[in-house]
Scaffold this active site. Sequence first.
Site, mmCIF file in Angstrom:
data_model
loop_
_atom_site.group_PDB
_atom_site.id
_atom_site.type_symbol
_atom_site.label_atom_id
_atom_site.label_comp_id
_atom_site.label_asym_id
_atom_site.label_seq_id
_atom_site.Cartn_x
_atom_site.Cartn_y
_atom_site.Cartn_z
ATOM 1 N N GLU A 79 -9.116 4.179 -2.360
ATOM 2 C CA GLU A 79 -7.870 4.002 -3.112
ATOM 3 C C GLU A 79 -8.132 3.360 -4.472
ATOM 4 O OE1 GLU A 79 -4.568 2.338 -0.992
ATOM 5 O OE2 GLU A 79 -5.209 3.179 0.944
ATOM 6 N N ARG B 195 0.403 15.823 13.506
ATOM 7 C CA ARG B 195 1.518 16.580 14.098
ATOM 8 C C ARG B 195 1.267 18.076 14.229
ATOM 9 N NH1 ARG B 195 4.126 12.880 10.923
ATOM 10 N NH2 ARG B 195 4.500 14.389 9.275
ATOM 11 N N GLU C 33 -10.455 3.849 3.573
ATOM 12 C CA GLU C 33 -9.540 4.631 2.738
ATOM 13 C C GLU C 33 -9.904 4.380 1.277
ATOM 14 O OE1 GLU C 33 -5.429 3.860 3.806
ATOM 15 O OE2 GLU C 33 -5.518 5.384 5.392
ATOM 16 N N THR D 180 -4.716 6.668 0.083
ATOM 17 C CA THR D 180 -5.981 7.413 0.096
ATOM 18 C C THR D 180 -5.948 8.561 -0.903
ATOM 19 O OG1 THR D 180 -6.118 6.941 2.439
ATOM 20 C CG2 THR D 180 -7.587 8.654 1.606
ATOM 21 N N ASP E 278 0.830 -1.195 0.000
ATOM 22 C CA ASP E 278 0.000 0.000 0.000
ATOM 23 C C ASP E 278 0.870 1.253 0.000
ATOM 24 O OD1 ASP E 278 -2.643 1.040 -0.083
ATOM 25 O OD2 ASP E 278 -2.386 1.726 1.981
ATOM 26 N N GLN F 140 -3.285 2.179 14.900
ATOM 27 C CA GLN F 140 -2.219 2.666 14.006
ATOM 28 C C GLN F 140 -1.308 3.676 14.709
ATOM 29 O OE1 GLN F 140 -3.800 4.387 10.379
ATOM 30 N NE2 GLN F 140 -1.797 4.994 9.606
ATOM 31 N N TYR G 25 2.695 2.443 14.908
ATOM 32 C CA TYR G 25 3.392 2.715 13.638
ATOM 33 C C TYR G 25 4.826 3.194 13.764
ATOM 34 C CZ TYR G 25 3.171 7.873 13.368
ATOM 35 O OH TYR G 25 3.355 9.213 13.551
ATOM 36 N N HIS H 108 -3.840 14.112 0.675
ATOM 37 C CA HIS H 108 -4.086 13.226 1.818
ATOM 38 C C HIS H 108 -2.902 13.238 2.781
ATOM 39 C CE1 HIS H 108 -4.983 9.769 4.323
ATOM 40 N NE2 HIS H 108 -3.834 9.229 3.948
ATOM 41 N N THR I 116 -8.973 -5.598 3.671
ATOM 42 C CA THR I 116 -8.798 -4.692 2.529
ATOM 43 C C THR I 116 -9.778 -5.188 1.475
ATOM 44 O OG1 THR I 116 -6.438 -4.496 3.043
ATOM 45 C CG2 THR I 116 -7.132 -3.792 0.841
ATOM 46 N N LYS J 218 -3.853 -2.123 9.704
ATOM 47 C CA LYS J 218 -4.286 -2.145 8.309
ATOM 48 C C LYS J 218 -4.235 -3.564 7.748
ATOM 49 C CE LYS J 218 -2.905 2.580 7.289
ATOM 50 N NZ LYS J 218 -3.869 3.043 6.268
ATOM 51 N N ARG K 212 -7.445 3.689 13.305
ATOM 52 C CA ARG K 212 -6.536 4.816 13.566
ATOM 53 C C ARG K 212 -5.921 4.806 14.961
ATOM 54 N NH1 ARG K 212 -5.513 5.829 8.451
ATOM 55 N NH2 ARG K 212 -7.323 6.560 7.296
ATOM 56 N N GLU L 89 -9.576 12.474 7.675
ATOM 57 C CA GLU L 89 -9.559 13.828 7.105
ATOM 58 C C GLU L 89 -10.935 14.492 7.150
ATOM 59 O OE1 GLU L 89 -7.116 14.254 3.277
ATOM 60 O OE2 GLU L 89 -7.454 12.116 3.473
ATOM 61 N N ASP M 196 -8.866 0.389 1.892
ATOM 62 C CA ASP M 196 -7.847 -0.048 2.850
ATOM 63 C C ASP M 196 -8.334 0.318 4.260
ATOM 64 O OD1 ASP M 196 -5.391 -0.796 3.975
ATOM 65 O OD2 ASP M 196 -4.527 1.191 3.651
HETATM 66 MN MN MN Z 1 -3.959 3.008 2.607
#
Ligand code: MN
Length: 413
Positions: A201, A142, A199, A349, A126, A240, A244, A133, A257, A253, A237, A363, A233
């Site tokens: 995609e 952040r 997501e 995404t 992915d 994640q 991550y 995005h 899918t 993830k 969150r 988002e 996908d």
């Molecule tokens: Mn993705």
Amino acid sequence: MSSSLIQSFIEEANSRSADFPLNNLPFGVFSEKSRPKKKFSCTAIGDKVFNLSLAEELGLISDLGFSKVLLNSFMEKGKKVRQSLRHQIQEILSENSSKKDIALNCIIPMEDCIHSMPFEIGEYTDFYSCKNHALNASKIIRGEDAGLSPNWYSLPVAYNGRKSSVVISGSDIKRPRGQIPDKETGLVAYKKTEKLDFELELGTVIGKPLEWSRTSDYRESEDLIFGFVLLNDWSARDIQSWEYQPLGPFLSKAFGTTISPWVISPEALEDFKLNPPKREIPLLPHFEDEKSYVFDINLSVKLIEDDGTETSLAKTNAKELYYSPVQQILHHSSSGSGMSVGDLLGSGTISGIEKRSRGCFLELSWGGAEPVELASGKKRSFIEDNDTVILSGVSQSEHYSIGFGDCVGKIIP
Ligand code: MN
């Protein structure tokens, strides 16, 4: 100049808004509802499917491996064979077809059919190829002033996913559990995700192998493509954001899918090539950026609540991808990883600039700070149990449309 609509003896295929005219001819694997175990390879024409396994058996088309049903053995025969089959089918199903009588044996109403996985997935990667995005995600995670890390403008960032959890449209997705820290106390618990996301995609399907340790140039990378699917996908969150760092997403993830049932060929999208977005920093020469193109595919996301209330969540376009599908492959093969028939590459995404053109809840609700109001009046920051998410895609010229079909998934507890 776009091509004209090719007329078929199947009336429903002959309008500008039909998803499956003779200009499209996607590939899939279906079965009849009355005989669900007997799967066959097929293409779509108007509101019907054309059984390629039977057409092969009847000698209507050349012997290309459709008796094996899953598309892999046909896929690896390459571009020339695929293009020649496309011309054969366009003739067999044309309005003046001399083979109409035999062809009718292979035609079944789509509503009498069930779709299944069209090919055996090789491996799943992915990417993170859309700048809108990636920039939004940086700001949400952040802070408003955050930009993209410098590598983002130099290569399409990606992670290797799981093929074990790639499923066909219509499969229910079970809300996953994972490690989630409590915001106040910092205590980590193993529990169900509370931030389940989709997501939007575009998936690229690889149809030809590239030997391990070999690299490929633009042309060769392009020739590895068998076609394209819509891809959701699904992402957790809260899992994640804990897992991550520093190696990227893992289990958040890897629980599901979803891909759409039809694989759309590069030939069908020929009239919909566009230049990629303006580059912030020129790409390195091996990306051969002067050759690159993205596709004009209108994409949309719909959410259906348990009671059936529908809300249009987002509308965007695949032209927003900064790195094109071919450049994703070029990068993937650039260290000599090798590629296999059936490999699946998610684009990342796809989001536009406008608020309701963003391709995920992260988002759309800005990390939960601005919940989205649904048609029912209820609010959503993330997906709740029994919500269904439907991704759709269609390219449209002044003469005809190329529909992708829907990519559907329901979240169950
Ligand atoms: Mn993705």
